[in-house]
Design a protein around this motif. Sequence first.
Motif, PDB file in Angstrom:
ATOM      1  N   LEU A 432       0.855  -1.181   0.000  1.00 49.21           N
ATOM      2  CA  LEU A 432       0.000   0.000   0.000  1.00 49.21           C
ATOM      3  C   LEU A 432       0.894   1.235   0.000  1.00 49.21           C
ATOM      4  N   ALA A 449      -8.577   5.944   2.254  1.00 49.69           N
ATOM      5  CA  ALA A 449      -7.543   5.238   3.022  1.00 49.69           C
ATOM      6  C   ALA A 449      -6.347   6.156   3.229  1.00 49.69           C
ATOM      7  N   ARG A 451      -2.667   7.164   5.505  1.00 49.83           N
ATOM      8  CA  ARG A 451      -1.572   6.746   6.369  1.00 49.83           C
ATOM      9  C   ARG A 451      -0.818   7.985   6.822  1.00 49.83           C
ATOM     10  N   LEU A 484      -4.336   3.599   8.245  1.00 50.55           N
ATOM     11  CA  LEU A 484      -3.212   2.670   8.401  1.00 50.55           C
ATOM     12  C   LEU A 484      -2.356   3.136   9.573  1.00 50.55           C
ATOM     13  N   GLN A 486       0.123   1.571  11.306  1.00 48.67           N
ATOM     14  CA  GLN A 486       1.433   0.969  11.617  1.00 48.67           C
ATOM     15  C   GLN A 486       2.476   1.986  12.069  1.00 48.67           C
ATOM     16  N   VAL A 516      -6.046  -0.254  10.665  1.00 48.20           N
ATOM     17  CA  VAL A 516      -5.197  -1.343  10.179  1.00 48.20           C
ATOM     18  C   VAL A 516      -3.843  -1.304  10.888  1.00 48.20           C
ATOM     19  N   ASP A 544      -2.230  -5.618   6.663  1.00 50.61           N
ATOM     20  CA  ASP A 544      -2.765  -5.096   5.406  1.00 50.61           C
ATOM     21  C   ASP A 544      -3.516  -6.190   4.650  1.00 50.61           C
TER      22      ASP A 544
END
Length: 564
Positions: A432, A449, A451, A484, A486, A516, A544
Amino acid sequence: MQPTLIHRIFPFLRWPRPTPQLLRGEFMAGITVGLMLVPQGVAYAHLAGMPLITGIYASMIPAAVAILFSPSPRLGVGPTALSALLIGASLTGMAEPGSAQWVVLAAWMAILAGLVQLSLGLVRAGWLLNLVTSPVLAGFTQAAALLILASQLPSLLGMRSDWATVWDNPSLGLFDWRSILLGLASVAILVLGKKWRPAFPSAVFVIAGTGLISWLTDFADKGGAVVGHLPTGLPHLVWPGMLDWSQFGLLVMPVLVISLVSALETASSAQVEHQQAGTRWDSSQELVAQGLSKMSAGLFGSFATSASFSRSAVNLLAGAKTGYANVFSILLVVSVVLWFIPALYHVPQAALAAIVMTAVANLVKPRALLYLFKISRVEGCIAVATFGITLLTAPRIYWGVLSGILLSSCYFLYNRLHPRIVEVGLHPDGSLRDRHLWQLPALAPDLLALRMDSELDFASAAALEERAANLWTQHAHYRQLALLAQPMNQIDITGVEAFVRLERMAAKRGGMLHIVGMKLPVEARLQRAGLLQDNPHLRMYRTDAEFLQAMNRAHSDDGIEYSI
């Protein structure tokens, strides 16, 4: 094996038991460094505006205290050019150089700087040193090196007046040609000696040679500037006397800067030693050792010490294995004080200037500043600004460091307030990535989406909310929001409140918030806030792949298929 508490407090207890073979090698390394200490100590005392004997005193008791408490026993601790310059520049205007009041002020600077470092070490707050970034240190040290070189020119040229007189009435009579010859010859010998054999104590050769020439030619009797009479005998414990509060106030900024710069000097030397030995460096214990060393310097009539990178390097190059090498260095200095001090009388001050100038010349590296621009133009500008402010504020050069710290902190805060936030899409390699950079389609027609490459805290929360709200306003068909997580290592209360608002924004559009790869510390805090239980507008995925599979199932009727 982990060292015990007593061994951490007194690292010298971990030194190996002395053997004739070990002591033989340590003796040779120690004598090599000790021969450097005496001429450098005298030269740096002159740079600091202190009585010359105090430079030798700074190479004895403070050095002994440092090696007893330091986890890096091979460090060459004593007077250094940068600390000496900071002392001399900071006290300018507060007293007459070399006067009793000047010595008292310098002693208090050493005591207070030692207390700062000792306190930081005891509370294990060595991380504060990270406030002085590499660009700031590079800009400051190069400016300081130029100032040191400029300050030593009058002695090297044997000037009989100040620069203003030379400028208004230029005349060769204002210079001493004998000092010029001795000074330039000293510079040549020191430079050639360093290239020929770095571990060779060429400074001692310069001191002995120029002192002999001075004595044979009656240099002092004919008006030449020499070291002169130095008191004999060992230093003794002495209370410097109290200052009034206004004087203490004037010392606050210089003390803080000396503490920071000295700690960074020490760190650069200690890391080399421990990398060579394959051991871990205890920065907090090092702060304790350097703090106690500075305090002892002030209490024994000297000035603030630090770890010398050049002497530490020579110590390692000469084959030192333990702190015994530094013990032999100190014993050599003690013997000089007891029996050989009168021999320094005829040494020309031009030779001392040459020793200082050649020692700091390596700090002048303009290419290093230019190289910073290749890495980061902003940080390169910070280094140049620190360099310029240090020069412009001389002799109050500590404003250069403080300005650099402020600029670096502002740049850091700006980056934290403006985190990198990207809208992601599925790359052909299965990852991604930024979909606009790689020209990728959206993951789903109704899905936004994002991040954010930062923690979700007070600095970044507003930026994330603003980005999500703006994209939702521009694309009314978005109903779902995927975050996202992470890169998010932590979340604070402001971040928790932003999390709630993002979930409500998705809920109002009839969608939900997809999280996520949330890390456990972040999840634990959200759990304590009661935000993850029985929430119909929230979905969480560990990877993911799990997220993409869920999206594939949800949109299979639309003919959209994901793979990873």
